[in-house]
Write an enzyme that holds these catalytic residues in place. Structure first.
Site, PDB file in Angstrom:
ATOM      1  N   ASP A 126       0.820  -1.209   0.000  1.00 38.46           N
ATOM      2  CA  ASP A 126       0.000   0.000   0.000  1.00 38.46           C
ATOM      3  C   ASP A 126       0.857   1.264   0.000  1.00 38.46           C
ATOM      4  OD1 ASP A 126      -2.393   1.351  -0.131  1.00 38.46           O
ATOM      5  OD2 ASP A 126      -2.870   1.153   1.996  1.00 38.46           O
ATOM      6  N   LYS A 128       1.875   4.637  -1.201  1.00 39.44           N
ATOM      7  CA  LYS A 128       1.252   5.791  -1.860  1.00 39.44           C
ATOM      8  C   LYS A 128       1.577   7.003  -1.003  1.00 39.44           C
ATOM      9  CE  LYS A 128      -3.127   4.751   0.468  1.00 39.44           C
ATOM     10  NZ  LYS A 128      -4.569   4.556   0.353  1.00 39.44           N
ATOM     11  N   ASN A 131       0.645   7.363   2.664  1.00 41.40           N
ATOM     12  CA  ASN A 131       1.209   6.427   3.636  1.00 41.40           C
ATOM     13  C   ASN A 131       2.696   6.612   3.878  1.00 41.40           C
ATOM     14  OD1 ASN A 131      -1.265   5.303   4.160  1.00 41.40           O
ATOM     15  ND2 ASN A 131      -1.049   3.670   2.656  1.00 41.40           N
ATOM     16  N   ASP A 144       1.748   3.076   7.995  1.00 42.52           N
ATOM     17  CA  ASP A 144       0.586   2.305   7.599  1.00 42.52           C
ATOM     18  C   ASP A 144       0.920   0.880   7.169  1.00 42.52           C
ATOM     19  OD1 ASP A 144      -1.961   1.675   7.131  1.00 42.52           O
ATOM     20  OD2 ASP A 144      -2.254   2.965   5.408  1.00 42.52           O
ATOM     21  N   THR A 156      -4.588   1.826  -3.485  1.00 48.53           N
ATOM     22  CA  THR A 156      -5.287   2.740  -4.350  1.00 48.53           C
ATOM     23  C   THR A 156      -5.180   2.191  -5.761  1.00 48.53           C
ATOM     24  OG1 THR A 156      -4.264   4.353  -2.930  1.00 48.53           O
ATOM     25  CG2 THR A 156      -5.458   5.211  -4.797  1.00 48.53           C
TER      26      THR A 156
END
Ligand code: ATP
Ligand code: MG
Length: 262
Positions: A126, A128, A131, A144, A156
């Site tokens: 994850d 992105k 995060n 995260d 995402t």
């Protein structure tokens, strides 16, 4: 630990199942970020596993470029995660506003955190801008760890790797993810940091999925300005996961390409 030991301050951000607050541990004076996960929502959506993973991984794995988790506790309604406070906020605020040098620095530091996770057999899944947390003196850390090691599709749309997508226009299917998805995400991150928008963004969800699996990215002036950026994108945004750089190769390249000690 329990909630009464903390003074709660302003809200720092929203997550999927709760919010993150600035907090101070009354006795020690420590300033921390307190993530509050509502049990009812978190558990009803089958994320029990993911929450316990986040806590387990975060408290055991220590690396300079991973946001440290100090501990956790829970009461009837919530699970609370106590973590280091990132005083400069999320990287999201810098998207499209950084220099090439800064963007390469971010990707190098994120890469180092990911390399550490990969060495421990963990895929983040994850990556992105929301995060990645920013600190003073140009330090960046991956936060995260909630999606780590979990099941189901996280992430995402814009950051999904081609191998995470089944079919060109169909829905997303659950496929076993492996470390190359994080390398792909680093390529997307570098592009978005410089260009202000992700490389495969399209008006529709179907369009984005098709672009990720079949199309190239637009080589804008900002993107082709620096040979290092061109090289990294060329090696990270490779459709076939097996042909992509490994995170180690990416980090080694960046360490050679950036003349800065950090
Ligand atoms: P999602 O996975 O949907 O992005 P989440 O539930 O996993 O959300 P986090 O990403 O951990 O939640 O946190 C939500 C937001 O809170 C972050 O995007 C960031 O703005 C802020 N935040 C989280 N941790 C910290 C921290 N340690 N210091 C400062 N701000 C933080
Ligand atoms: Mg998040």
């Amino acid at each position: 630990m329990h909630l009464g030991e903390f003074r709660i301050g302003k809200k720092l951000g929203n997550g999927r199942f709760g919010s993150v607050y600035l907090a101070q541990h009354k006795e020690s004076g420590y300033i921390v970020a307190l993530k509050v996960l509502r049990k009812r929502e978190a558990l009803s959506q089958g994320t029990e596993r993911s929450v316990s993973h986040e806590i387990g991984i975060g408290t055991q794995l220590r690396h300079f470029n991973l946001v440290p988790l100090y501990g956790w506790f829970h009461d009837r309604e919530n699970v609370y995660i106590v973590m280091e406070y990132a005083e400069a906020g999320e990287l999201y605020n810098k998207v499209g506003k950084v220099t090439v040098q800064e963007a390469l620095e971010v990707v190098l530091q994120v890469g180092r955190g990911l390399y550490f996770l990969h060495q421990h057999g963990i895929v983040h899944r994850d990556i992105k801008p929301e995060n990645i947390l920013c600190y003073q003196h140009g330090i960046y850390k991956v936060g995260d760890l909630g999606g780590v090691g979990g099941i189901g599709v996280v992430g995402t749309l814009d950051y999904l790797a081609p191998e995470s997508i089944a079919g060109s226009t169909g829905g997303l299917s659950v496929s076993p993810v492996s470390t190359p998805v994080d390398v792909w995400a680093c390529g997307v991150l570098l592009y978005e940091l410089l260009e202000g928008r992700p490389p495969f963004e399209r008006p529709t969800r179907e369009g984005t999925l098709r672009a990720i699996s079949k199309e190239g990215y637009l080589r804008t002036p900002k993107i082709v300005e620096d040979a290092r950026v061109v090289k990294i994108l060329e090696r990270c945004l490779v459709k076939r996961g097996e042909e992509r750089w490994t995170i180690r190769e990416m980090v080694e390249y960046l360490e050679g390409a950036i003349c800065n000690i950090r």
